[in-house]
Design a protein around this motif. Structure first.
Motif, PDB file in Angstrom:
ATOM      1  N   GLY A   1       0.777  -1.167   0.082  1.00 28.20           N
ATOM      2  CA  GLY A   1       0.018  -0.001   0.028  1.00 28.20           C
ATOM      3  C   GLY A   1       0.686   1.369   0.034  1.00 28.20           C
ATOM      4  O   GLY A   1       1.924   1.309   0.660  1.00 28.20           O
ATOM      5  N   ILE A   2       0.594   2.137  -0.727  1.00 23.35           N
ATOM      6  CA  ILE A   2       1.244   3.416  -0.797  1.00 23.35           C
ATOM      7  C   ILE A   2       0.170   4.543  -0.757  1.00 23.35           C
ATOM      8  O   ILE A   2      -0.886   4.619  -1.269  1.00 23.35           O
ATOM      9  CB  ILE A   2       1.837   3.802  -2.139  1.00 23.35           C
ATOM     10  CG1 ILE A   2       2.881   2.427  -2.645  1.00 23.35           C
ATOM     11  CG2 ILE A   2       2.600   5.077  -2.505  1.00 23.35           C
ATOM     12  CD1 ILE A   2       3.102   2.199  -3.926  1.00 23.35           C
ATOM     13  N   THR A   3       0.551   5.307   0.393  1.00 25.71           N
ATOM     14  CA  THR A   3      -0.577   6.333   0.726  1.00 25.71           C
ATOM     15  C   THR A   3      -0.281   7.537   0.813  1.00 25.71           C
ATOM     16  O   THR A   3       0.841   8.094   1.227  1.00 25.71           O
ATOM     17  CB  THR A   3      -1.208   5.786   2.163  1.00 25.71           C
ATOM     18  OG1 THR A   3      -0.039   5.690   3.054  1.00 25.71           O
ATOM     19  CG2 THR A   3      -1.745   4.389   2.096  1.00 25.71           C
TER      20      THR A   3
ATOM     21  N   LEU B   1       3.482  -1.602   3.824  1.00 27.15           N
ATOM     22  CA  LEU B   1       2.710  -0.221   3.987  1.00 27.15           C
ATOM     23  C   LEU B   1       4.085   0.827   3.604  1.00 27.15           C
ATOM     24  O   LEU B   1       5.053   0.931   4.175  1.00 27.15           O
ATOM     25  CB  LEU B   1       2.021   0.326   5.235  1.00 27.15           C
ATOM     26  CG  LEU B   1       1.498   1.584   4.932  1.00 27.15           C
ATOM     27  CD1 LEU B   1       0.492   2.044   3.976  1.00 27.15           C
ATOM     28  CD2 LEU B   1       1.164   1.853   6.496  1.00 27.15           C
ATOM     29  N   LYS B   2       3.739   1.639   2.570  1.00 26.48           N
ATOM     30  CA  LYS B   2       4.769   2.908   2.196  1.00 26.48           C
ATOM     31  C   LYS B   2       3.750   4.183   2.651  1.00 26.48           C
ATOM     32  O   LYS B   2       3.194   4.589   1.681  1.00 26.48           O
ATOM     33  CB  LYS B   2       5.329   2.974   0.886  1.00 26.48           C
ATOM     34  CG  LYS B   2       6.490   3.759   0.734  1.00 26.48           C
ATOM     35  CD  LYS B   2       6.606   5.095   1.009  1.00 26.48           C
ATOM     36  CE  LYS B   2       5.830   5.897  -0.059  1.00 26.48           C
ATOM     37  NZ  LYS B   2       5.754   7.404   0.456  1.00 26.48           N
ATOM     38  N   PRO B   3       3.689   4.521   3.834  1.00 25.19           N
ATOM     39  CA  PRO B   3       2.828   5.837   4.178  1.00 25.19           C
ATOM     40  C   PRO B   3       3.529   6.907   3.414  1.00 25.19           C
ATOM     41  O   PRO B   3       4.748   7.156   2.954  1.00 25.19           O
ATOM     42  CB  PRO B   3       3.152   5.732   5.583  1.00 25.19           C
ATOM     43  CG  PRO B   3       4.188   5.270   6.065  1.00 25.19           C
ATOM     44  CD  PRO B   3       4.580   4.098   4.913  1.00 25.19           C
TER      45      PRO B   3
ATOM     46  N   THR C   1       1.885   7.738  12.410  1.00 27.00           N
ATOM     47  CA  THR C   1       0.637   7.112  12.656  1.00 27.00           C
ATOM     48  C   THR C   1       0.751   5.721  12.408  1.00 27.00           C
ATOM     49  O   THR C   1       0.208   4.695  13.108  1.00 27.00           O
ATOM     50  CB  THR C   1      -0.453   7.790  11.948  1.00 27.00           C
ATOM     51  OG1 THR C   1      -0.464   8.988  12.186  1.00 27.00           O
ATOM     52  CG2 THR C   1      -1.878   7.454  12.521  1.00 27.00           C
ATOM     53  N   SER C   2       1.363   5.397  11.022  1.00 20.14           N
ATOM     54  CA  SER C   2       1.449   4.048  10.668  1.00 20.14           C
ATOM     55  C   SER C   2       2.254   3.121  11.687  1.00 20.14           C
ATOM     56  O   SER C   2       2.126   1.959  11.810  1.00 20.14           O
ATOM     57  CB  SER C   2       2.519   3.927   9.435  1.00 20.14           C
ATOM     58  OG  SER C   2       1.540   4.757   8.453  1.00 20.14           O
TER      59      SER C   2
ATOM     60  N   VAL D   1       7.489   0.650   5.464  1.00 20.74           N
ATOM     61  CA  VAL D   1       8.730   1.226   4.984  1.00 20.74           C
ATOM     62  C   VAL D   1       8.668   2.573   4.713  1.00 20.74           C
ATOM     63  O   VAL D   1       7.891   2.808   3.614  1.00 20.74           O
ATOM     64  CB  VAL D   1       9.415   0.393   3.586  1.00 20.74           C
ATOM     65  CG1 VAL D   1      10.653   1.031   3.302  1.00 20.74           C
ATOM     66  CG2 VAL D   1       9.717  -1.233   4.118  1.00 20.74           C
ATOM     67  N   HIS D   2       9.207   3.586   5.112  1.00 21.27           N
ATOM     68  CA  HIS D   2       9.137   4.957   4.902  1.00 21.27           C
ATOM     69  C   HIS D   2      10.125   5.276   3.429  1.00 21.27           C
ATOM     70  O   HIS D   2      11.115   4.604   3.412  1.00 21.27           O
ATOM     71  CB  HIS D   2       9.435   5.749   6.008  1.00 21.27           C
ATOM     72  CG  HIS D   2       8.634   5.335   7.197  1.00 21.27           C
ATOM     73  ND1 HIS D   2       7.551   5.480   7.261  1.00 21.27           N
ATOM     74  CD2 HIS D   2       9.421   4.777   8.334  1.00 21.27           C
ATOM     75  CE1 HIS D   2       6.946   5.192   8.629  1.00 21.27           C
ATOM     76  NE2 HIS D   2       8.063   4.860   9.064  1.00 21.27           N
ATOM     77  N   GLY D   3       9.409   6.211   2.853  1.00 22.16           N
ATOM     78  CA  GLY D   3      10.298   6.758   1.567  1.00 22.16           C
ATOM     79  C   GLY D   3       9.712   7.446   0.693  1.00 22.16           C
ATOM     80  O   GLY D   3       8.440   7.717   0.884  1.00 22.16           O
ATOM     81  N   ASP D   4      10.238   7.704  -0.373  1.00 23.66           N
ATOM     82  CA  ASP D   4       9.441   8.596  -1.761  1.00 23.66           C
ATOM     83  C   ASP D   4       9.678   7.574  -2.841  1.00 23.66           C
ATOM     84  O   ASP D   4       9.382   6.256  -2.803  1.00 23.66           O
ATOM     85  CB  ASP D   4      10.357   9.643  -1.687  1.00 23.66           C
ATOM     86  CG  ASP D   4      11.804   9.586  -1.833  1.00 23.66           C
ATOM     87  OD1 ASP D   4      12.306   8.318  -1.897  1.00 23.66           O
ATOM     88  OD2 ASP D   4      12.496  10.729  -1.906  1.00 23.66           O
TER      89      ASP D   4
END
Ligand code: NAD
Length: 501
Positions: free
Chosen positions: A147-149, A174-176, A183-184, A204-207
């Motif tokens: 998921g990319i949000t 999930l990539k928030p 929050t994730s 996983v955080h990122g761009d």
């Protein structure tokens, strides 16, 4: 966890990144940097997908009723921690505490829906589709889903996706939004506390680097995306080119059609909430009003008078009705649209550009702004502004209003305000938009229905949550079987296409 650098969440624990790139998280009400977020790498994605792949086999073999019990505990923990989640959202996003609480509630309702998964996964069965032959279908999980949000609903939008995917027996990465990562992380901790096995849910955080690694990873089987239309289109095309199932929800320009017979005080109140709530940073925000016939002047007057009184300020201050925008750059972009609208000759009825909030001079505030006599070719009408800017277009008739809405490139949500059942019925039948409200300004469907737009607001076939969400995260298998007694088994080879009837 919430100070310093936000970690990743891989295999059930906080995990440092391999990246050397970091983004800054800013409190939009103060303009101050409050923490940093790693901009992950393809190695981070490999680690998360690896953990998810390993966890998948055992998780898919876990009976749905047991999965459902973990979801129920997760829902209870989300409810118990509702106020800290709400504070975190307000701090990183800027929206008011009651508004953030509402969005958490709408997310919790998806967990509630997904807790019914033993029922939702029931297939179909038909006895005697041929003589002594039965047929049944099963819904099986896909494997690892991603998921990319977007930034604007850091709890609700991820919750549209991962509870349903996980309830169906999938593992999830999930990539928030890198603008609002915390929050994730909190939800991941709570899901673990609820009993979710390690590796089933990862963050996983990122761009773009992380997104591209997910879109091309051979072990990722489905991509759910919510964000702006250009990125949604890219996600759909790239994911599909790599053989993945994709649902990519995009941007919006949502119209409220106000008929002359409507209760104009009611309509004005409803439109103001939908236009300026969350500073207009909702994909279901009403950003255009189509005033039909004589409704125009009286409606604009009411909206102007009431919108001018909205209390704007930091989202955590009691009584505030509208918070700041997400970033300085975005606030300046929205201001630029207001400048352009003036240059294009629209009538600026309410101008939020001069707003200053004492003690919060560096916050990203913009007051409610209202344009009248806007024409469809103006950029303030054409583009999704994603800020507290409402434009009013005049239309002579319902026919003209419907034609205008249908010619718009987006088709996420729309609403009609009227006392006429006939007008409402025509509108809901003819309008080319995925979610329609009749005297309801923000018709976000409840979790047991599906959410999704049409046209440039959704690329892909299936909407999120509801049964469409279940179908998105499962593959159907159809089994045709017979158990003939030996003496009754048909004998002899036949090369004819079998017919059972
Ligand atoms: P965005 O498209 O900038 O970002 C969304 C996600 O995509 C983020 O996780 C971001 O990191 C990633 N991303 C950004 N640029 C990318 C690129 N070039 N390549 C790959 N990934 C990229 O959207 P946003 O600004 O975070 O959110 C606002 C937008 O989301 C608005 O357009 C709004 O309408 C839309 N939205 C739509 C819905 C819906 O249900 N249709 C719901 C909420 C928000």
């Amino acid at each position: 966890m919430m100070e310093g650098i936000v970690p990743l969440w891989i295999n059930g624990r906080e995990t440092p990144t391999r990246s050397t790139r970091f983004g800054e998280i800013t409190n939009p009400a103060t303009g101050k940097v409050i923490r940093k977020v790693p901009l992950g790498t393809s190695e981070d994605v490999n680690a998360a997908v690896g953990a998810a792949t390993a966890a998948f086999q055992e998780w898919r073999a876990t009976p749905p009723v047991r999965r459902a019990r973990i979801l129920t505990r997760f829902r209870e923990l989300m409810e118990a921690h509702r106020s800290d989640l709400t504070r975190l959202i307000s701090e990183e996003h800027g929206k008011t505490l009651p508004d953030a609480a509402g969005s958490v509630q709408r997310g919790i309702e998806v967990i509630e829906f997904a807790s019914g998964v033993p029922h939702l996964l029931k297939g179909e069965h038909a006895e005697d589709v041929g003589r002594g032959i039965d047929c049944h279908s099963m819904l099986q999980p896909l494997g690892v889903c991603a998921g990319i949000t977007p930034f604007n609903f850091p709890a609700m939008v991820p919750l549209w996706m991962f509870p349903v995917a996980i309830a169906c027996g999938n593992a999830f990465v999930l990539k928030p939004s890198e603008k609002i990562p915390s929050t994730s992380m909190r939800m991941a901790e709570l899901f673990k506390d609820a009993g979710l096995p390690d590796g089933v849910f990862n963050v996983v955080h990122g761009d773009k680097e992380v997104v591209d690694a997910l879109l091309t990873h051979p072990e990722v089987h489905a991509i759910s995306f919510v964000g702006s239309t250009p990125v949604a289109r890219y996600i759909y095309q790239t994911g599909a080119a790599h053989g993945k199932r994709v649902q990519a929800l995009g941007g919006a320009k949502n119209h409220a059609v106000v008929m002359a017979d409507a209760d104009l005080d009611f309509a004005a109140d409803q439109v103001i909430g939908a236009a300026y709530g969350s500073a207009g940073e909702r994909c279901m925000a009403i950003s255009a009003v189509v005033a039909v016939g004589d409704a125009g002047d009286a409606l604009v007057e009411r909206i102007r008078d009431k919108a001018a009184k909205l209390v704007v300020g930091p989202g955590d201050r009691h009584g505030v009705e509208m918070g700041p925008l997400i970033s300085r750059a975005h606030r300046d972009k929205v201001k630029g649209y207001v400048d352009q609208g003036e240059r294009d000759g629209a009538r600026l009825v309410l101008d939020g550009r001069g707003l200053r909030i004492t003690g919060h001079e560096d916050g990203f505030f913009l007051g409610p702004t209202l344009f009248d006599h806007v024409r469809p070719e103006m950029s303030i009408y054409r583009d999704e502004i994603f800020g507290p800017v409402l434009v009013v277009v005049r239309a002579a008739s319902l026919d003209e209003a419907i034609a205008l809405v249908n010619s718009n490139a987006y088709g996420n949500g729309t609403a009609i305000f009227t006392r006429s059942g006939h007008a409402a019925r025509r509108f809901q039948n003819e309008i080319e938009v995925g979610m329609v409200g009749v005297n309801i300004p923000i018709p976000v469907p409840m979790a047991f229905f599906s959410f999704g737009g049409w046209k440039n607001s959704l690329f892909g076939d299936l909407h999120v949550h509801g049964m469409e969400g279940v179908y998105f995260y499962t593959r159907t298998k159809v089994i045709t079987s017979r158990w003939p007694a030996d003496e009754a088994a048909p004998r002899g080879v036949t090369t004819v296409m079998p017919t059972h009837g």
